[in-house]
Enzyme design. Structure first.
Site, PDB file in Angstrom:
ATOM      1  N   ARG A  81      11.493-118.929  85.649  1.00  0.00           N
ATOM      2  CA  ARG A  81      11.685-119.200  87.466  1.00  0.00           C
ATOM      3  C   ARG A  81      10.029-119.846  87.871  1.00  0.00           C
ATOM      4  NH1 ARG A  81       9.350-112.514  87.787  1.00  0.00           N
ATOM      5  NH2 ARG A  81      11.723-111.794  86.978  1.00  0.00           N
TER       6      ARG A  81
ATOM      7  N   LYS B 261       5.688-103.241  97.656  1.00  0.00           N
ATOM      8  CA  LYS B 261       4.609-102.655  96.595  1.00  0.00           C
ATOM      9  C   LYS B 261       3.816-101.735  97.212  1.00  0.00           C
ATOM     10  CE  LYS B 261       6.424-105.493  93.123  1.00  0.00           C
ATOM     11  NZ  LYS B 261       7.180-104.125  91.940  1.00  0.00           N
TER      12      LYS B 261
ATOM     13  N   ARG C  58      18.016-101.205  79.948  1.00  0.00           N
ATOM     14  CA  ARG C  58      19.835-101.358  80.673  1.00  0.00           C
ATOM     15  C   ARG C  58      20.463-102.434  80.046  1.00  0.00           C
ATOM     16  NH1 ARG C  58      19.086-103.263  86.853  1.00  0.00           N
ATOM     17  NH2 ARG C  58      17.529-104.861  86.139  1.00  0.00           N
ATOM     18  N   ARG C  59      19.517-103.268  78.708  1.00  0.00           N
ATOM     19  CA  ARG C  59      20.115-104.075  77.908  1.00  0.00           C
ATOM     20  C   ARG C  59      19.264-103.342  76.524  1.00  0.00           C
ATOM     21  NH1 ARG C  59      17.192-107.473  80.756  1.00  0.00           N
ATOM     22  NH2 ARG C  59      16.080-108.812  79.454  1.00  0.00           N
TER      23      ARG C  59
ATOM     24  N   TYR D  14       7.130-108.948 100.441  1.00  0.00           N
ATOM     25  CA  TYR D  14       6.822-108.716  98.875  1.00  0.00           C
ATOM     26  C   TYR D  14       5.779-107.938  98.887  1.00  0.00           C
ATOM     27  CZ  TYR D  14       5.735-108.531  94.351  1.00  0.00           C
ATOM     28  OH  TYR D  14       5.643-108.411  93.580  1.00  0.00           O
TER      29      TYR D  14
ATOM     30  N   LEU E 275       1.371-112.709  86.549  1.00  0.00           N
ATOM     31  CA  LEU E 275       1.080-112.661  85.281  1.00  0.00           C
ATOM     32  C   LEU E 275       1.976-114.042  84.200  1.00  0.00           C
ATOM     33  CD1 LEU E 275       3.040-109.603  85.360  1.00  0.00           C
ATOM     34  CD2 LEU E 275       0.963-109.940  84.545  1.00  0.00           C
TER      35      LEU E 275
ATOM     36  N   GLY F 174      10.941-106.690  80.245  1.00  0.00           N
ATOM     37  CA  GLY F 174      10.067-107.731  80.864  1.00  0.00           C
ATOM     38  C   GLY F 174       9.220-107.971  80.524  1.00  0.00           C
TER      39      GLY F 174
ATOM     40  N   LEU G 162       9.053-101.871  85.665  1.00  0.00           N
ATOM     41  CA  LEU G 162      10.029-102.260  86.348  1.00  0.00           C
ATOM     42  C   LEU G 162       9.230-103.432  87.854  1.00  0.00           C
ATOM     43  CD1 LEU G 162      12.822 -99.561  86.997  1.00  0.00           C
ATOM     44  CD2 LEU G 162      13.224-101.324  85.287  1.00  0.00           C
ATOM     45  N   GLY G 163      10.346-104.159  87.542  1.00  0.00           N
ATOM     46  CA  GLY G 163       9.926-105.325  88.993  1.00  0.00           C
ATOM     47  C   GLY G 163      11.157-106.503  88.738  1.00  0.00           C
TER      48      GLY G 163
END
Length: 269
Positions: free
Chosen positions: A157, A126, A35-36, A122, A149, A11, A70-71
């Protein structure tokens, strides 16, 4: 020398954090659970590729710190259930496994307006994450709450890009109580997380707001001052006046010596 585990290393913050940890002289080993495959390589870096659905205690080795970055978004996750799995279930499971492994400090990314009673979904999610993390009673928990961020993402996005553009104009106008709404660079959040790991508050649970994260920096290294000859060889301690005076009452008892001499003379006779 320290070791660290980073979850969510692909991320925006996680990737920057991995680089900072690897470049830090304080850390000898950095493990990224992802995961990758990562694009970044370093001699200190160990990458473990696995599905978070299959994450077990064996995947979490002992480390000094666990960084959870993570997010996701509801759009990317597809459903609210999948969104909560990434943003709540996975971090909680990872933190629980870290506790079993004896990891002393967990540093987790949340969100600026996290609140389990919020009107916004959201923020409620959190807030739920934070509440359940605190209930785990980890040895030490630091929660960071960044604002929007800013940084180069691997994926586009639209909503966040629009937010970045808007806040880049508004940031200078957000002063006083509104300062907390300023956007923040992802690299700065990563730097703040590293500083929190090394120099953060000692309390069991600490929450760092976005404006606090923006002010955190690594301490400047102190230059070693040269030692002068006078400091190295302190001749003052050898001055005559520093020598303790002899107690005048302590005298040599010569009578004992004379008695010993008489005994020896008698033996010789």
């Amino acid at each position: 020398m320290r070791s660290a585990i980073v979850v969510g290393a692909t991320g925006l913050v996680g990737s920057a954090l991995v680089k900072l940890l690897c470049e830090s002289e304080e850390y000898i080993a950095v493990t990224a659970i992802t995961r990758r495959k990562l694009d970044y390589e370093h001699p200190k870096l160990i990458v473990k590729i696995c599905s978070f659905d299959q994450l077990e205690e064996a995947h979490i080795e002992f480390a000094d710190e666990l960084f959870c970055c993570l997010g996701t978004t509801i759009k990317k996750a597809g459903t609210r259930e999948e969104f909560e799995k990434v943003d709540v279930e996975y971090p909680l499971r990872i933190a629980s496994l870290a506790k079993k492994r004896g990891i002393a400090h967990a540093i987790v990314i949340s969100a600026m307006s996290a609140n389990e009673t919020s009107l916004f979904y959201y923020n409620r999610v959190k807030g739920k994450l934070e509440k359940e993390l605190i209930e785990l009673q980890l040895p030490k928990l630091s929660i960071v709450r960044p604002s929007l961020l800013v940084g180069e993402r691997s994926e586009f996005r639209f909503g966040e890009k629009m937010g970045e553009a808007l806040l880049s104009v508004l940031n200078p106008l957000l002063i006083g109580p509104l300062k907390k709404y300023r956007s923040i660079q992802s690299n700065q959040v990563a730097l703040a997380m590293l500083a929190i790991a090394l120099y953060g508050k000692k309390s069991p649970v600490t929450i760092y707001a976005s404006h606090e994260l923006a002010r955190i920096h690594m301490p400047e290294p102190q230059e070693e001052q040269p030692v002068t000859r006078e400091q190295l060889f302190n001749w003052d301690k050898f001055k005559e006046e520093d020598i303790p005076p002899i107690d005048e009452e302590i005298v040599f008892d010569q009578s004992k010596l004379q008695n010993i001499k008489r005994l020896q003379d008698r033996k010789e006779e």
